[in-house]
Design a protein around this motif. Structure first.
Motif, mmCIF file in Angstrom:
data_model
loop_
_atom_site.group_PDB
_atom_site.id
_atom_site.type_symbol
_atom_site.label_atom_id
_atom_site.label_comp_id
_atom_site.label_asym_id
_atom_site.label_seq_id
_atom_site.Cartn_x
_atom_site.Cartn_y
_atom_site.Cartn_z
ATOM 1 N N ALA A 164 67.403 20.849 -67.301
ATOM 2 C CA ALA A 164 68.255 20.930 -68.488
ATOM 3 C C ALA A 164 68.792 19.549 -68.822
ATOM 4 O O ALA A 164 68.933 18.699 -67.939
ATOM 5 C CB ALA A 164 69.405 21.898 -68.237
ATOM 6 N N MET A 212 76.766 23.274 -68.536
ATOM 7 C CA MET A 212 75.621 23.508 -69.409
ATOM 8 C C MET A 212 75.397 25.009 -69.567
ATOM 9 O O MET A 212 75.999 25.813 -68.860
ATOM 10 C CB MET A 212 74.358 22.857 -68.833
ATOM 11 N N ASN A 262 71.959 12.445 -67.699
ATOM 12 C CA ASN A 262 72.229 13.663 -68.471
ATOM 13 C C ASN A 262 71.264 14.793 -68.145
ATOM 14 O O ASN A 262 71.254 15.808 -68.824
ATOM 15 C CB ASN A 262 72.149 13.355 -69.977
ATOM 16 N N GLU A 267 70.980 27.000 -73.429
ATOM 17 C CA GLU A 267 70.617 26.180 -74.592
ATOM 18 C C GLU A 267 70.228 24.764 -74.181
ATOM 19 O O GLU A 267 69.505 24.086 -74.906
ATOM 20 C CB GLU A 267 71.758 26.144 -75.602
ATOM 21 N N ASN A 268 70.721 24.297 -73.032
ATOM 22 C CA ASN A 268 70.415 22.952 -72.555
ATOM 23 C C ASN A 268 69.082 22.870 -71.814
ATOM 24 O O ASN A 268 68.584 21.777 -71.540
ATOM 25 C CB ASN A 268 71.510 22.441 -71.618
ATOM 26 N N LYS A 314 71.874 17.424 -71.182
ATOM 27 C CA LYS A 314 73.084 17.500 -72.022
ATOM 28 C C LYS A 314 72.812 16.853 -73.347
ATOM 29 O O LYS A 314 72.124 15.854 -73.442
ATOM 30 C CB LYS A 314 74.259 16.785 -71.347
#
Length: 126
Positions: free
Chosen positions: A124, A67, A25, A70-71, A126
């Motif tokens: 980043a 993404m 992720n 924010e990720n 998820k």
């Protein structure tokens, strides 16, 4: 297992690397510089427009991995002149919510690829 992330909405790599790699992720982006993906030309009008192009390139890579900013949990900013920090920070900061902004470091370096003034990479999740 790793998945290579690519998009034509960000500049093609100029060396033996990929725009980003997704491992589980976690997304690791390569450093982006201010190359306009439509023209292949550098955007060096001002440090503000240069930084905005870098952030737009990163936005495209994040989008290709499904993404957003924010990720992002970590960024690395490399600049050729610490005197540009305030201007870079103003543009960079406009892409994040202050309360959820990622961790980061900003480092002045002697030289960057193609003699640009700023390069940014991100991690980043998820």
């Amino acid at each position: 297992m790793k998945k290579i992330i690519t998009t034509t909405d960000a500049p093609a790599p100029i060396g033996p690397y990929n725009q980003a790699v997704l491992s589980g992720n976690t997304l690791y982006t390569s450093g982006q510089i201010a190359i306009d993906p439509n023209t292949g030309e550098l955007v060096l009008d001002s440090i503000q427009t240069e930084t905005k192009q870098v952030m737009q390139n990163l936005k495209a890579v994040l989008k290709a991995a499904n993404m957003t900013f924010e990720n992002v949990i970590k960024t690395s900013i490399f600049i050729s002149n610490m005197d540009d920090f305030v201007a870079i920070n103003e543009i960079y900061g406009s892409y994040f919510n202050d309360s959820t902004a990622p961790a980061r470091e900003t480092v002045q370096v002697a030289c960057l690829p193609k003699n640009v003034n700023v390069e940014i990479s991100m991690i980043a999740v998820k």
